[in-house]
Design an enzyme around this catalytic site. Structure first.
Site, PDB file in Angstrom:
ATOM      1  N   GLY A  46      29.550 -14.986 -15.454  1.00 30.48           N
ATOM      2  CA  GLY A  46      28.656 -15.123 -13.831  1.00 30.48           C
ATOM      3  C   GLY A  46      29.219 -16.359 -13.198  1.00 30.48           C
ATOM      4  O   GLY A  46      29.761 -16.836 -14.102  1.00 30.48           O
ATOM      5  N   GLN A  51      30.058 -22.864  -7.557  1.00 33.84           N
ATOM      6  CA  GLN A  51      31.119 -23.642  -8.832  1.00 33.84           C
ATOM      7  C   GLN A  51      32.454 -23.551  -8.221  1.00 33.84           C
ATOM      8  O   GLN A  51      33.750 -23.991  -8.705  1.00 33.84           O
ATOM      9  CB  GLN A  51      31.346 -22.188  -9.767  1.00 33.84           C
ATOM     10  CG  GLN A  51      28.994 -22.436 -10.737  1.00 33.84           C
ATOM     11  CD  GLN A  51      30.220 -21.906 -11.838  1.00 33.84           C
ATOM     12  OE1 GLN A  51      28.872 -21.060 -12.257  1.00 33.84           O
ATOM     13  NE2 GLN A  51      30.395 -22.336 -13.034  1.00 33.84           N
ATOM     14  N   CYS A  94      29.592 -23.291 -19.486  1.00 37.03           N
ATOM     15  CA  CYS A  94      29.732 -23.078 -17.920  1.00 37.03           C
ATOM     16  C   CYS A  94      31.360 -22.967 -17.582  1.00 37.03           C
ATOM     17  O   CYS A  94      31.947 -23.932 -18.199  1.00 37.03           O
ATOM     18  CB  CYS A  94      28.642 -23.915 -17.483  1.00 37.03           C
ATOM     19  SG  CYS A  94      28.764 -23.829 -15.893  1.00 37.03           S
ATOM     20  N   LEU A  95      30.941 -22.239 -17.292  1.00 33.60           N
ATOM     21  CA  LEU A  95      32.747 -22.374 -16.461  1.00 33.60           C
ATOM     22  C   LEU A  95      33.285 -24.446 -15.696  1.00 33.60           C
ATOM     23  O   LEU A  95      34.309 -24.506 -15.653  1.00 33.60           O
ATOM     24  CB  LEU A  95      33.398 -21.695 -15.198  1.00 33.60           C
ATOM     25  CG  LEU A  95      33.768 -20.083 -16.015  1.00 33.60           C
ATOM     26  CD1 LEU A  95      33.448 -19.060 -15.289  1.00 33.60           C
ATOM     27  CD2 LEU A  95      33.773 -19.470 -17.255  1.00 33.60           C
ATOM     28  N   HIS A 136      20.888 -18.652 -16.217  1.00 35.24           N
ATOM     29  CA  HIS A 136      21.868 -20.029 -15.596  1.00 35.24           C
ATOM     30  C   HIS A 136      22.304 -19.993 -14.586  1.00 35.24           C
ATOM     31  O   HIS A 136      22.282 -21.166 -13.531  1.00 35.24           O
ATOM     32  CB  HIS A 136      23.152 -19.342 -16.541  1.00 35.24           C
ATOM     33  CG  HIS A 136      24.044 -20.507 -16.841  1.00 35.24           C
ATOM     34  ND1 HIS A 136      23.942 -21.053 -17.748  1.00 35.24           N
ATOM     35  CD2 HIS A 136      25.229 -20.643 -15.665  1.00 35.24           C
ATOM     36  CE1 HIS A 136      25.691 -21.179 -17.525  1.00 35.24           C
ATOM     37  NE2 HIS A 136      26.133 -21.240 -16.451  1.00 35.24           N
ATOM     38  N   GLU A 137      22.341 -18.802 -13.350  1.00 35.63           N
ATOM     39  CA  GLU A 137      22.823 -18.690 -12.121  1.00 35.63           C
ATOM     40  C   GLU A 137      22.516 -19.251 -11.380  1.00 35.63           C
ATOM     41  O   GLU A 137      22.546 -20.064 -10.345  1.00 35.63           O
ATOM     42  CB  GLU A 137      23.457 -17.375 -12.120  1.00 35.63           C
ATOM     43  CG  GLU A 137      24.873 -16.314 -12.769  1.00 35.63           C
ATOM     44  CD  GLU A 137      26.085 -17.519 -12.975  1.00 35.63           C
ATOM     45  OE1 GLU A 137      25.894 -18.388 -12.642  1.00 35.63           O
ATOM     46  OE2 GLU A 137      26.050 -17.365 -14.764  1.00 35.63           O
ATOM     47  N   HIS A 140      21.903 -22.680 -11.195  1.00 34.99           N
ATOM     48  CA  HIS A 140      23.335 -23.238 -10.543  1.00 34.99           C
ATOM     49  C   HIS A 140      22.719 -23.162  -8.813  1.00 34.99           C
ATOM     50  O   HIS A 140      23.543 -24.479  -8.337  1.00 34.99           O
ATOM     51  CB  HIS A 140      24.634 -22.699 -10.286  1.00 34.99           C
ATOM     52  CG  HIS A 140      25.070 -22.889 -11.765  1.00 34.99           C
ATOM     53  ND1 HIS A 140      26.145 -24.344 -11.540  1.00 34.99           N
ATOM     54  CD2 HIS A 140      25.642 -22.000 -12.806  1.00 34.99           C
ATOM     55  CE1 HIS A 140      26.747 -23.806 -12.855  1.00 34.99           C
ATOM     56  NE2 HIS A 140      26.371 -22.924 -13.249  1.00 34.99           N
TER      57      HIS A 140
END
Ligand code: GNR
Ligand code: NI
Length: 172
Positions: A46, A51, A94-95, A136-137, A140
């Site tokens: 994702g 991000q 998480c990236l 999670h997204e 963000h």
């Protein structure tokens, strides 16, 4: 198409609230292509627009297991319309917080209202990893990170570590 640079903790942009998208044009389609390229390159399942530094209410997803059977999903202006009482725990990463993983408990199933890449309104119901990833997204887009769902002790520790790393890179 290009792989974009990821925004990493403790960058303040990760705490921004992203703005709704008013329509889809050629530039946004090109941006979404870059998001997929960035997400697959990382690799991640994702990626939220913030991000890569764009505070827009948009994320890309692909929880498919095999590279030869991709299931890309573009989600614009999402709203969760229902969450199950039943919970599920996944080890999340998480990236924007590279190589840090911790278990997070969230509703096991969600219903999501959103717009697709043609700006058509859609609804989906998700469970398993897809349901976790959607939450999670969506976090963000509201400036929330998965470390906000773990203990304060663990959160403070990881923020301190990434703050030190950022300072070191700054001085180098
Ligand atoms: O690649 C990712 N894996 C992942 C694993 C468990 C729960 C959530 C995720 S999302 C993450 C990519 C990312 O940082 N998206 O914002
Ligand atoms: Ni993330």
């Amino acid at each position: 198409m290009s792989v974009k640079k990821l925004v990493i903790l403790p960058d303040a942009r990760l705490r921004q609230i992203s703005a709704p998208i008013t329509g889809v044009d050629k530039a946004l389609r090109a941006f979404v292509d870059d998001m997929f390229e960035t997400m697959y390159d990382a690799p991640g399942i994702g990626l939220a627009a913030i991000q890569v530094g764009e505070p827009k209410r948009l994320f890309t997803l692909d929880v498919s297991k095999r590279e030869d059977n991709r299931e890309p999903l573009v989600v614009i202006n999402p709203e969760i319309t229902w969450k199950s009482d039943e919970k599920n725990t996944y080890e999340e990463g998480c990236l924007s917080i590279p190589e840090y993983y911790e278990e997070v408990e969230r509703p096991a199933r969600v219903r999501l209202k959103y717009r697709d890449i043609d700006f058509v309104e859609r609804e989906l119901e998700a469970d398993g990893l897809l349901a976790t990833c959607i939450q999670h997204e969506l976090d963000h887009l509201n400036g929330v990170l998965f470390i906000d769902h773990i203990s304060k002790l663990k959160r403070d520790r990881v923020i301190k570590k990434f703050t030190k790393l950022a300072k070191r890179d700054d001085e180098a």
